[in-house]
Motif scaffolding. Sequence first.
Motif, PDB file in Angstrom:
ATOM      1  N   ARG A 153       0.813  -1.212   0.000  1.00 46.22           N
ATOM      2  CA  ARG A 153       0.000   0.000   0.000  1.00 46.22           C
ATOM      3  C   ARG A 153       0.854   1.273   0.000  1.00 46.22           C
ATOM      4  O   ARG A 153       0.610   2.201  -0.763  1.00 46.22           O
ATOM      5  CB  ARG A 153      -0.927   0.028   1.222  1.00 46.22           C
ATOM      6  N   TYR A 164      -5.732  -7.282   1.419  1.00 51.42           N
ATOM      7  CA  TYR A 164      -5.196  -6.287   0.485  1.00 51.42           C
ATOM      8  C   TYR A 164      -6.284  -5.485  -0.222  1.00 51.42           C
ATOM      9  O   TYR A 164      -6.027  -4.407  -0.746  1.00 51.42           O
ATOM     10  CB  TYR A 164      -4.271  -6.959  -0.527  1.00 51.42           C
ATOM     11  N   GLU A 165      -7.503  -6.008  -0.220  1.00 50.79           N
ATOM     12  CA  GLU A 165      -8.596  -5.251  -0.838  1.00 50.79           C
ATOM     13  C   GLU A 165      -9.271  -4.303   0.148  1.00 50.79           C
ATOM     14  O   GLU A 165     -10.230  -3.608  -0.208  1.00 50.79           O
ATOM     15  CB  GLU A 165      -9.634  -6.215  -1.441  1.00 50.79           C
ATOM     16  N   ARG A 166      -8.762  -4.239   1.365  1.00 50.41           N
ATOM     17  CA  ARG A 166      -9.357  -3.380   2.389  1.00 50.41           C
ATOM     18  C   ARG A 166      -9.161  -1.916   2.044  1.00 50.41           C
ATOM     19  O   ARG A 166      -8.116  -1.493   1.559  1.00 50.41           O
ATOM     20  CB  ARG A 166      -8.713  -3.683   3.743  1.00 50.41           C
ATOM     21  N   ASP A 167     -10.183  -1.105   2.326  1.00 49.35           N
ATOM     22  CA  ASP A 167     -10.129   0.331   2.087  1.00 49.35           C
ATOM     23  C   ASP A 167      -9.017   0.969   2.915  1.00 49.35           C
ATOM     24  O   ASP A 167      -8.948   0.779   4.135  1.00 49.35           O
ATOM     25  CB  ASP A 167     -11.482   0.948   2.448  1.00 49.35           C
TER      26      ASP A 167
END
Length: 300
Positions: free
Chosen positions: A15, A278-281
């Motif tokens: 990120r 990894y798809e978390r906001d």
Amino acid sequence: MKVHLGMNMLYAAKRWPEPDAWGQQIGERWGLKHVQFVYDLLDPRTIKPARDMYCAEVNKAAAKYGFSIHNCFIGVAAYTYNYLLHPFKDMRDDALDWCDKASAISALLNSKGVGGPIAAASWRDYQEPGKRQLLLDTTVEGFQAFARIAAKYGQEFLIWEPTPVGREMGISIDVVRDLYERMNRGAVIPIRLQLDVGHWCSYEQKGKDGDLDCWLRELGPISPIFHLQQMDGKNDVHWSFSKKNNARGVIKMDKVLETLDSVGCKEVYWFPEIGFAYERDEEALLVEMDETVEYLKSCL
């Protein structure tokens, strides 16, 4: 007891690869002074020009935001390999090349320690009763070899962290104590134990081995570094210490602190190791990390 609150950088992997980005979070957003760098941010086998450039950027961010790299940790990506307990000797030898390059990066980052859970046996080897002692001996030999390599780069200590995976040889308090003593008996630099407050949840751990308080009381005095996570008592989930997670989780850090103080711990470093999908906001993730730091500071 003196507690230094820092941050393990797992949350930033993929990120915020830019040192200035995560450095600002560490120094300005959370006011922390200590970082446990993870090799998810920089593969040790990166070519030298790119490696040196990235390390220079980390050092620039450290000076700008007022933190230092306390140690460098294996991270999640490299943890998926068998490395020092691979069933093939050629692969175990190759693992020492990873150790060499990881140690070089740690030195470039002005860190004094390096390591992590870098040894996992195969299921076939682990199931064979006649190989158990060999696996324990190989673990000791592997970490002592890693320590020799790290010492060449000016490292002052190596880190070994028991996990809730039996094949990594560290799910029993008594075995961990024995391995710790054996590793250090012939090590050129200290091999320091790092406990994780959530690593007592394996299906193989029974009795005192499945009790966090026992781990803290028996091994806390020889563990100067801790990984922190919130969890449900069943799985090694590495939740944040958000208000929501604290309401459903079983880890009470004020109680952990109280226990460590009662058994005579003098000085420890706390590194929250928090994992997110990894798809978390990202903005929601940072709010959870804000709550994590706020909660941990309130316990001190």
